[in-house]
Design an enzyme around this catalytic site. Structure first.
Site, short mmCIF file in Angstrom:
data_model
loop_
_atom_site.label_atom_id
_atom_site.label_comp_id
_atom_site.label_asym_id
_atom_site.label_seq_id
_atom_site.Cartn_x
_atom_site.Cartn_y
_atom_site.Cartn_z
N GLN A 213 64.77 -22.90 -48.86
CA GLN A 213 64.74 -24.34 -48.61
C GLN A 213 65.71 -25.00 -49.59
OE1 GLN A 213 61.99 -25.49 -46.06
NE2 GLN A 213 62.74 -23.40 -45.73
N GLY A 254 55.84 -32.50 -44.27
CA GLY A 254 56.58 -31.27 -44.12
C GLY A 254 58.08 -31.43 -44.37
N HIS A 255 58.78 -30.28 -44.38
CA HIS A 255 60.21 -30.32 -44.68
C HIS A 255 61.01 -31.03 -43.59
CE1 HIS A 255 60.57 -26.01 -42.76
NE2 HIS A 255 60.18 -26.90 -41.91
N ASN A 256 62.03 -31.76 -44.07
CA ASN A 256 62.96 -32.50 -43.22
C ASN A 256 62.31 -33.65 -42.44
OD1 ASN A 256 64.26 -29.46 -43.18
ND2 ASN A 256 65.76 -31.10 -43.42
#
Length: 365
Positions: A213, A254-256
């Site tokens: 990540q 969460g990511h993004n």
């Protein structure tokens, strides 16, 4: 609404201001008032618990009965309620907002006194403004930049290359992972974790392989992050939390994910990766949102909504089943299990009815 007995910390804060006279308070709020301008208040309370040195408010007419009996020194209310008040009043078109501003005047945040506690660890290459405070057992890693009047409370971890804008406050035990960017005037409560690696894996047969990540977590200005809330870093691009966003306790971002300006989320909500949420949205408690969705500006989800598709238009949306007596719930569950069979039988009946409609027409011919 907290009562006058809300705790020693707030009592001391109110006392530290010396209180405010009605005339002074109204002038600071930019609102008209009725009553003795020298009436002083130094703390806040609800209408029932208030004493003569307390400020209270009436924002909901359901509580108007308590206004006649209140002993508050000053009440903030709408003009339509002013004649019913037995005490001095400040008149506002939005009493709740005016009360919030008044409470900030009575309970100001303590000023930040610059310095580094002897028990803190600060890397030689970190840049810490002289007006910022680094508390006991806090760690500031290499290349971090901490701006003017930033408060870093006890036990915080400021990772490599982190940037924190001016007047931001990390209360205690906040972790900002490598490369995280925090804007101005942010408030991060105990246990918040920003910039941890997102939940990204690829399948290799029966094994999971972690995907690095490499993005960042970026918080805008005036953002608030609740206790034990987590914001994951982006997988490739950045996770973006817009200006003025307010996140309650125990939220997972969460990511993004991208969250637009001035959106607010209540506790226990989870937002899956790569979802984009618009500006001025409200997301109530325990909402679950799938990934890769797009939510328009001005969307409002009620509590426990399960969001599995995009919502391109503003509005209020709900799902979930309200609580009901257990006996009713057991009967309904039994009916849920029969829905597929009932649907099949209904289709058969519709087909038979269609056949019956056709038969008379053929006989007439």
């Amino acid at each position: 609404m907290s009562s006058c007995g809300r705790g020693a910390e707030n009592a001391e804060a109110g006392a530290a201001t010396g209180g405010l006279g009605l005339g002074q308070l109204a002038a600071l709020l930019g609102e008209p008032y009725r009553g003795d301008p020298h009436t002083r208040v130094s703390r806040v309370a609800d209408l029932q618990a208030a004493q003569p040195d307390c400020l209270s408010f009436l924002g909901d007419r359901r509580y108007r009965a308590g206004l006649a009996r209140t002993r508050a020194g000053v009440v903030i209310l709408r003009e339509t309620d002013a004649d019913a008040a037995p005490v001095p009043v400040v008149i506002s078109v939005n009493p709740y907002l005016s009360f919030a501003r008044a409470a900030r005047l009575l309970y100001p945040s303590p000023p930040v006194v610059g310095g580094v506690h002897p028990a803190a660890v600060v890397a030689p290459t970190a840049v810490v403004d002289t007006s910022a405070w680094i508390g006991p057992t806090a760690v500031v890693e290499a290349g971090a930049w901490i701006g003017p009047r930033v408060f870093v409370g006890p036990g915080c971890i400021i990772g490599e290359g982190v940037t924190i804008g001016e007047d931001s406050r990390l209360v205690a035990r906040v972790t900002l992972c490598r490369g995280t960017l925090v804007g101005k005037r942010a408030l991060l409560h105990p246990g918040a974790v920003v910039g941890r690696s997102g939940f990204g894996f690829a399948k290799d047969g029966e094994r999971w392989v972690r995907i690095p990540q490499v993005g960042r977590a970026v918080l805008g200005d005036d953002v608030e992050i609740g206790a034990n809330t987590t914001v994951d870093r982006g997988a490739i691009g950045d996770t973006l939390i817009g200006d003025g966003v307010k996140l309650d306790n125990h939220i997972q971002i969460g990511h993004n994910v991208q969250v637009g300006e001035n959106t607010a989320m209540a506790a226990m909500t989870g937002i899956s990766g790569s979802t984009r949420i618009g500006r001025n949205c409200t997301i109530s408690g325990a909402v679950g949102m799938a990934g890769h969705l797009t939510i328009a500006d001005g969307v409002h989800f009620t509590g426990q909504a399960m969001v599995t598709r995009s919502f391109p238009q503003a509005g209020s949306y709900s799902s979930g089943i309200p609580a009901m007596p257990s006996a009713d719930w057991r009967r309904n569950v039994a009916r849920f299990r029969q829905l597929d069979e009932l649907s099949r039988r209904l289709k058969q009946l519709e087909a038979r009815i269609a056949d019956l409609d056709v038969a008379p027409a053929q006989e007439d011919d």
